[in-house]
Scaffold this motif. Structure first.
Motif, short mmCIF file in Angstrom:
data_model
loop_
_atom_site.label_atom_id
_atom_site.label_comp_id
_atom_site.label_asym_id
_atom_site.label_seq_id
_atom_site.Cartn_x
_atom_site.Cartn_y
_atom_site.Cartn_z
N UNK A 142 0.83 -1.20 0.00
CA UNK A 142 0.00 0.00 0.00
C UNK A 142 0.87 1.25 0.00
N UNK A 143 0.36 2.29 -0.65
CA UNK A 143 1.09 3.54 -0.76
C UNK A 143 0.33 4.64 -0.03
N UNK A 144 1.07 5.47 0.68
CA UNK A 144 0.51 6.63 1.37
C UNK A 144 1.38 7.84 1.05
N UNK A 145 0.79 9.03 0.99
CA UNK A 145 1.59 10.22 0.68
C UNK A 145 2.59 10.51 1.79
N UNK A 146 3.83 10.70 1.40
CA UNK A 146 4.90 10.88 2.38
C UNK A 146 4.69 12.13 3.23
N UNK A 147 4.15 13.20 2.64
CA UNK A 147 4.07 14.48 3.37
C UNK A 147 3.17 14.42 4.59
N UNK A 148 2.19 13.49 4.60
CA UNK A 148 1.19 13.48 5.66
C UNK A 148 1.39 12.36 6.67
N UNK A 149 2.51 11.66 6.60
CA UNK A 149 2.73 10.52 7.49
C UNK A 149 4.03 10.67 8.27
N UNK A 150 4.06 10.06 9.45
CA UNK A 150 5.27 10.13 10.27
C UNK A 150 6.43 9.41 9.59
N UNK A 201 6.35 12.15 15.25
CA UNK A 201 4.98 11.87 15.69
C UNK A 201 4.03 12.72 14.86
N UNK A 202 3.06 12.09 14.22
CA UNK A 202 2.05 12.79 13.42
C UNK A 202 0.67 12.34 13.87
N UNK A 203 -0.17 13.32 14.23
CA UNK A 203 -1.49 13.00 14.78
C UNK A 203 -2.60 13.41 13.82
N UNK A 204 -3.33 12.42 13.32
CA UNK A 204 -4.56 12.59 12.55
C UNK A 204 -4.39 13.47 11.31
N UNK A 205 -3.25 13.38 10.66
CA UNK A 205 -3.05 14.12 9.41
C UNK A 205 -3.35 13.28 8.18
N UNK A 206 -3.13 11.97 8.28
CA UNK A 206 -3.42 11.08 7.15
C UNK A 206 -4.86 10.57 7.22
N UNK A 208 -8.38 10.64 10.23
CA UNK A 208 -8.90 10.94 11.57
C UNK A 208 -8.92 9.68 12.42
N UNK A 209 -8.52 9.82 13.67
CA UNK A 209 -8.51 8.67 14.57
C UNK A 209 -7.22 7.88 14.55
N UNK A 210 -6.24 8.32 13.75
CA UNK A 210 -4.98 7.59 13.62
C UNK A 210 -3.80 8.50 13.96
N UNK A 211 -2.90 7.98 14.77
CA UNK A 211 -1.68 8.70 15.13
C UNK A 211 -0.49 7.82 14.81
N UNK A 212 0.51 8.36 14.12
CA UNK A 212 1.69 7.58 13.73
C UNK A 212 2.95 8.05 14.43
N UNK A 213 3.74 7.10 14.88
CA UNK A 213 5.03 7.37 15.50
C UNK A 213 6.08 6.55 14.76
N UNK A 214 7.07 7.19 14.17
CA UNK A 214 8.04 6.50 13.32
C UNK A 214 9.48 6.86 13.69
N UNK A 215 10.38 5.93 13.40
CA UNK A 215 11.81 6.14 13.62
C UNK A 215 12.58 5.68 12.39
N UNK A 216 13.75 6.26 12.20
CA UNK A 216 14.56 5.96 11.02
C UNK A 216 15.33 4.66 11.20
N UNK A 217 15.39 3.88 10.12
CA UNK A 217 16.25 2.70 10.04
C UNK A 217 17.41 3.09 9.14
N UNK A 218 18.63 3.04 9.68
CA UNK A 218 19.79 3.55 8.96
C UNK A 218 20.74 2.43 8.57
#
Length: 262
Positions: A142-150, A201-206, A208-218
């Motif tokens: 699945x693809x999601x727009x990068x600008x609106x996701x953590x 941390x991105x809250x309800x931008x992609x 409503x009702x969803x909050x994303x927390x992401x970290x980089x894998x290097x």
């Protein structure tokens, strides 16, 4: 919520370009998760091909087992997964990475994923959903727009700023919810913040009702290779708990994945 698939633009091509093959890929790309089956006219319109050409390509896919026809409508078969399996196995190193994401999902009780940046989108390559987590239609691929996701902001932070800005300029920046940030300068500031912290941390931008927390894998050289994420249901989300409990577990998983990424 997913947009209708965009037709593959051939643009300026070289002598080695095989147009028939490109048209076949355009037909495959016409299918998406919202509408499982399509008529021949649907495929021709989405792939921007004449109906006669779309018909020949669809019948070729049927003969090869990558699609099936039922009452004048076409749908892809599970065999189509074989086309992406080689990439997923090598890019995500699935035998080793999936258990780490599974452990993170068990520890947090939330939907956990690993994703890669592809153009203006992020693409899921690993997805683990515990029984009590979100019920969402997004699966591997699945693809999601990068600008609106953590995960998108974490991945953009791994690029030179001019490259990140170019991707944002090429994106269709629109309000997916009332909280979605669409101003490029604001987004660049968010990307820079994610780069400094190593997480976002991105809250309800992609959605409503969803909050994303992401970290980089290097990788070994410090370049960002992927993002690992936790998706919280806002009905259970507690910011203090997310940052004090979930974030350390996420960063630990990202560190373990980073050791496997090269």
């Amino acid at each position: 919520m997913a947009d209708r698939p965009q037709a593959i633009a051939f643009g300026k091509v070289g002598d080695g370009f095989v147009e028939a093959f490109a048209k076949g890929l355009a037909v495959i790309s016409a299918f998406n998760g919202e509408q499982r089956s399509l008529s021949m006219a649907d495929v021709a319109e989405r792939a921007e091909l004449p109906r006669a050409g779309a018909r020949r390509l669809l019948y070729t896919l049927v003969q090869l087992g990558y699609a099936r026809r039922d009452q004048g409508r076409f749908e892809l078969t599970p065999k189509i997964i074989e086309l992406g399996r080689a990439f997923l196995s090598s890019a995500a190193n699935l035998d080793f990475t999936r258990p780490i994401v599974e452990a993170l999902a068990r520890d947090t009780g939330e939907l956990c994923t690993m994703s890669l940046l592809d153009g203006v989108d992020v693409v899921y390559v690993v997805r683990v959903e515990p029984a009590l987590s979100l019920t969402r239609s997004y699966g591997v691929g699945s693809r999601l727009p990068a600008y609106a996701t953590s995960m998108g902001r974490v991945l953009l932070a791994g690029l030179p700023p001019q490259n990140a800005r170019a991707i944002l300029k090429a994106s269709r920046l629109r309000k997916l919810t009332g909280r979605t940030k669409t101003d490029i300068n604001v987004l660049m500031a968010e990307v820079a913040r994610a780069g400094r912290a190593g997480w976002c941390l991105v809250q309800q931008e992609i959605e409503l009702g969803v909050c994303g927390l992401s970290a980089a894998v290097k990788g070994r050289q410090g370049a960002t290779r992927a993002a690992v994420s936790i998706s919280f249901n806002m009905s259970r989300f507690d910011r203090k708990n997310a940052l004090e409990v979930a974030l350390p577990r996420l960063l630990k998983a990202a560190e373990e994945l980073s050791r496997l990424s090269d």
